[in-house]
Scaffold this motif. Sequence first.
Motif, PDB file in Angstrom:
ATOM      1  N   LEU A 282       0.587  -1.368   0.123  1.00  0.00           N
ATOM      2  CA  LEU A 282       0.042  -0.137  -0.015  1.00  0.00           C
ATOM      3  C   LEU A 282       0.910   1.251  -0.015  1.00  0.00           C
ATOM      4  O   LEU A 282       1.944   1.185   0.758  1.00  0.00           O
ATOM      5  CB  LEU A 282      -0.898   0.053   1.194  1.00  0.00           C
TER       6      LEU A 282
ATOM      7  N   SER B  75       0.322   5.426   0.452  1.00  0.00           N
ATOM      8  CA  SER B  75      -0.587   6.547   0.748  1.00  0.00           C
ATOM      9  C   SER B  75      -0.184   7.939  -0.042  1.00  0.00           C
ATOM     10  O   SER B  75       0.880   8.024  -0.343  1.00  0.00           O
ATOM     11  CB  SER B  75      -0.675   6.766   2.046  1.00  0.00           C
TER      12      SER B  75
ATOM     13  N   GLU C 255       9.403   8.801  -4.302  1.00  0.00           N
ATOM     14  CA  GLU C 255       9.220   7.994  -5.551  1.00  0.00           C
ATOM     15  C   GLU C 255       9.263   6.501  -5.014  1.00  0.00           C
ATOM     16  O   GLU C 255      10.359   6.133  -4.415  1.00  0.00           O
ATOM     17  CB  GLU C 255      10.206   8.391  -6.528  1.00  0.00           C
TER      18      GLU C 255
ATOM     19  N   SER D  47       8.456   2.439  -5.625  1.00  0.00           N
ATOM     20  CA  SER D  47       8.704   1.410  -6.591  1.00  0.00           C
ATOM     21  C   SER D  47       7.459   0.237  -6.046  1.00  0.00           C
ATOM     22  O   SER D  47       7.527  -0.141  -4.816  1.00  0.00           O
ATOM     23  CB  SER D  47       9.888   0.578  -6.818  1.00  0.00           C
TER      24      SER D  47
ATOM     25  N   ARG E  68       3.087   0.482   8.731  1.00  0.00           N
ATOM     26  CA  ARG E  68       3.054  -0.961   8.137  1.00  0.00           C
ATOM     27  C   ARG E  68       3.812  -1.820   8.978  1.00  0.00           C
ATOM     28  O   ARG E  68       3.672  -2.964   9.568  1.00  0.00           O
ATOM     29  CB  ARG E  68       3.335  -0.992   6.751  1.00  0.00           C
TER      30      ARG E  68
ATOM     31  N   LEU F 159       3.769   6.601   5.065  1.00  0.00           N
ATOM     32  CA  LEU F 159       3.763   6.691   3.581  1.00  0.00           C
ATOM     33  C   LEU F 159       2.947   5.370   3.115  1.00  0.00           C
ATOM     34  O   LEU F 159       2.430   5.153   2.060  1.00  0.00           O
ATOM     35  CB  LEU F 159       5.277   6.597   2.950  1.00  0.00           C
ATOM     36  N   PHE F 160       3.152   4.062   3.922  1.00  0.00           N
ATOM     37  CA  PHE F 160       2.910   2.647   3.332  1.00  0.00           C
ATOM     38  C   PHE F 160       1.536   2.284   4.254  1.00  0.00           C
ATOM     39  O   PHE F 160       1.455   1.437   4.145  1.00  0.00           O
ATOM     40  CB  PHE F 160       4.005   1.774   3.614  1.00  0.00           C
ATOM     41  N   GLY F 161       0.788   3.352   4.745  1.00  0.00           N
ATOM     42  CA  GLY F 161      -0.364   2.847   5.319  1.00  0.00           C
ATOM     43  C   GLY F 161      -0.523   3.500   6.783  1.00  0.00           C
ATOM     44  O   GLY F 161       0.639   3.689   7.395  1.00  0.00           O
ATOM     45  N   GLN F 162      -1.497   3.582   7.233  1.00  0.00           N
ATOM     46  CA  GLN F 162      -1.965   4.020   8.661  1.00  0.00           C
ATOM     47  C   GLN F 162      -2.111   2.931   9.588  1.00  0.00           C
ATOM     48  O   GLN F 162      -2.495   1.857   9.458  1.00  0.00           O
ATOM     49  CB  GLN F 162      -3.261   4.863   8.737  1.00  0.00           C
TER      50      GLN F 162
ATOM     51  N   TYR G 235      -4.316  -1.113   9.972  1.00  0.00           N
ATOM     52  CA  TYR G 235      -3.606  -2.329   9.972  1.00  0.00           C
ATOM     53  C   TYR G 235      -3.727  -2.966  11.369  1.00  0.00           C
ATOM     54  O   TYR G 235      -3.882  -4.230  11.325  1.00  0.00           O
ATOM     55  CB  TYR G 235      -2.148  -1.845   9.769  1.00  0.00           C
TER      56      TYR G 235
ATOM     57  N   ALA H  27      -7.112  -4.531  11.564  1.00  0.00           N
ATOM     58  CA  ALA H  27      -7.689  -5.780  10.717  1.00  0.00           C
ATOM     59  C   ALA H  27      -6.599  -6.793  11.205  1.00  0.00           C
ATOM     60  O   ALA H  27      -6.941  -8.099  11.169  1.00  0.00           O
ATOM     61  CB  ALA H  27      -7.039  -5.280   9.341  1.00  0.00           C
ATOM     62  N   LEU H  28      -5.459  -6.682  11.509  1.00  0.00           N
ATOM     63  CA  LEU H  28      -4.524  -7.659  12.094  1.00  0.00           C
ATOM     64  C   LEU H  28      -5.108  -8.353  13.292  1.00  0.00           C
ATOM     65  O   LEU H  28      -5.155  -9.736  13.597  1.00  0.00           O
ATOM     66  CB  LEU H  28      -3.219  -7.345  12.458  1.00  0.00           C
TER      67      LEU H  28
ATOM     68  N   PHE I  43       4.495  -9.152   6.655  1.00  0.00           N
ATOM     69  CA  PHE I  43       3.762  -8.720   5.321  1.00  0.00           C
ATOM     70  C   PHE I  43       5.244  -9.360   4.508  1.00  0.00           C
ATOM     71  O   PHE I  43       6.278  -8.919   4.663  1.00  0.00           O
ATOM     72  CB  PHE I  43       3.654  -7.179   5.001  1.00  0.00           C
ATOM     73  N   GLU I  44       4.736  -9.996   3.405  1.00  0.00           N
ATOM     74  CA  GLU I  44       5.817 -10.574   2.520  1.00  0.00           C
ATOM     75  C   GLU I  44       6.304  -9.369   1.653  1.00  0.00           C
ATOM     76  O   GLU I  44       7.451  -9.224   1.258  1.00  0.00           O
ATOM     77  CB  GLU I  44       5.350 -11.900   1.861  1.00  0.00           C
ATOM     78  N   ARG I  45       5.394  -8.775   1.015  1.00  0.00           N
ATOM     79  CA  ARG I  45       5.850  -7.841  -0.140  1.00  0.00           C
ATOM     80  C   ARG I  45       5.378  -6.400   0.346  1.00  0.00           C
ATOM     81  O   ARG I  45       4.247  -6.147   0.662  1.00  0.00           O
ATOM     82  CB  ARG I  45       4.984  -8.158  -1.406  1.00  0.00           C
ATOM     83  N   SER I  46       6.244  -5.278   0.114  1.00  0.00           N
ATOM     84  CA  SER I  46       5.776  -4.182   0.208  1.00  0.00           C
ATOM     85  C   SER I  46       6.508  -3.044  -0.820  1.00  0.00           C
ATOM     86  O   SER I  46       7.100  -3.718  -1.588  1.00  0.00           O
ATOM     87  CB  SER I  46       6.392  -3.488   1.797  1.00  0.00           C
ATOM     88  N   ALA I  47       5.881  -1.893  -0.795  1.00  0.00           N
ATOM     89  CA  ALA I  47       6.424  -0.945  -1.734  1.00  0.00           C
ATOM     90  C   ALA I  47       7.837  -0.537  -1.106  1.00  0.00           C
ATOM     91  O   ALA I  47       7.841  -0.749  -0.063  1.00  0.00           O
ATOM     92  CB  ALA I  47       5.250   0.196  -1.931  1.00  0.00           C
ATOM     93  N   GLU I  48       8.621   0.065  -1.977  1.00  0.00           N
ATOM     94  CA  GLU I  48       9.819   0.617  -1.353  1.00  0.00           C
ATOM     95  C   GLU I  48      10.213   1.867  -1.873  1.00  0.00           C
ATOM     96  O   GLU I  48       9.686   2.208  -3.104  1.00  0.00           O
ATOM     97  CB  GLU I  48      11.027  -0.184  -1.487  1.00  0.00           C
ATOM     98  N   ILE I  49      10.887   2.732  -1.098  1.00  0.00           N
ATOM     99  CA  ILE I  49      11.159   4.138  -1.464  1.00  0.00           C
ATOM    100  C   ILE I  49      12.439   4.087  -2.529  1.00  0.00           C
ATOM    101  O   ILE I  49      13.468   3.405  -2.380  1.00  0.00           O
ATOM    102  CB  ILE I  49      11.712   5.121  -0.483  1.00  0.00           C
TER     103      ILE I  49
END
Lengths: 322, 254
Positions: free
Chosen positions: A112, A114, A140, A142, B95, B123-126, B130, B133-134, B210-216
Amino acid sequence: MRIVACTEGSFGKLEPLSLEMITAARAAGTAGDEVVAFFAGQDPEPAIASLGVADRLIAASAGNSQLIAADPYARLLADAVAAEEPGLVLVPYSANGLDVAGDLAARTGWPLVSYVNEIIRDDDRLTVVAQVYGGKILAECSVPLPAILMINPGAFAEAERRDVDASKVQHRDAAAIVAEGKVRLIGVDVPSYDSVDLTTAERIVCVGRGIGDEASIDIARGLADILGAEIAGSRPVVDSGWLPKARQVGKSGQKVKPKLYLALGVSGAPEHLEGMSKSDLIIAVNTDPKAPIFNVAHFGATCDLFDLVANLSERLQAASSR
Amino acid sequence: MKILVVLRMIPDSAGELELTSDGRGIDREWLDFQLNDFDDHALEEAILLKEAAGATVVAVAIGEGSNRVLQMAVARGADEAIALEAEGDGMIDSRAIAGSIVALARSKAADLVLCGVQSTEDLFGQLVPYAGALLSWPHVSGSSRLGADGSALRVTQERGGGIAATYEIALPAVIGVQTASKAPRYVSGSKLREASKTAIGKAPSEPAGFERSAEIVALRLPGQRGTGENLGDNPENVAERLANILAAKGFAGV
């Protein structure tokens, strides 16, 4: 790929940011992708009358509830996501979206991001640009798919409003899920504008955290009186109890579009800009030259606001008594 | 009732932010850290609930300056103070810390988790959705009023446009506080000194799984998009220019 775009509305109106989600979905998609709009609310008619730019609409409606809380909204969305198996879910950054996006991310394990402003598709990944630190930094990121993005209001243009073809609407009865939920709606307050309606004000003087304390608001109020303007505040000022809620500008307050907006000590967090950036003339005073309010101001000054207000009030008064 | 309140230390939003040389983080060396404003309201709401309905308040803090803010929380009325171990020294990623908060909510047998609705670093959620839900607990973000009513909670949520919805929520629950029912209180120096004697517990970091996350990939400063005119920093000059501008646009007589 299939993209689910979440939309919202209540009291017979579809939120305009719903149409922005459809544009964002098109921006993230490539030719052949399918955009499915998801709506949950009391009355699906405004969604059906507006979201025709999407390829399909899933309309969950609960006639028994004026508003659908995020808890049943998230459960209805999770059902739709399980059935549709999308590669991407877009959620608007709203009071509802704040609960819905993270809930879906936790339940699916999907990434996710935001506060997203831009989306660039790169095969099975996305590159997105999001705001952090109150808009002072852009990140930015990915993002591997499938994923969930929470989109900033105003980042994408509203899609054209048109009817959804009846054959493209899938109705869902949400009444049972709403009724059995652990979050039960017991009342809705719509603001009364007995004293002030900022949304129709032509001139607004807005004070932010930089005003320092409650007593100093009178100084700004003096300038507002000279200008014939309404006094308003940003969230921290209203949260501190220095001005009533009816005078709050921004995401959780009023969205305004006056002819003159004078911002004193307002930093301009994205949530504030959402409520005032379309004003005709924006003048901002803040000692921090990097304050995001200067990104939308037509005229900006970095001087001490008290010195300025005193001097400006004097000049305006002298001019009017001449 | 047992309330777990989460206090996150974040860079002062009024301060100047500079990027690290790799462009993936902000330079934290000279930054001032302060309690996330919304978390301050969450703490106040926890103390108000304790005063109104009786509760035990466990304050858990994460980030630079945690001990100081935990002492402040105790001075304001928290019963227990825990410093949560942070992984790395970068952003407090909601997250990533959700697993630790969930573990603490369980080990402390909390009925209610309160924290600020958001932070400038989530940035990756509030944290609220989380954690909710967990835990499989109901959650509501953006509260402006909270009241306890036996085993249920009454929560008023700001929906935007000034619309407020009030819900009744069965406990246990997770609530994201936007504004406390009353503005956060001040505490006296003597209370702070008294609170500084309180032992501060420690809690380890627990993965959220969490196995997959977005990355900066990169951070950058936004270019000044505005085409606005800078009137400078001299109040007299600015006042003169503004008086003329306002007059020219018909907002004041000259």
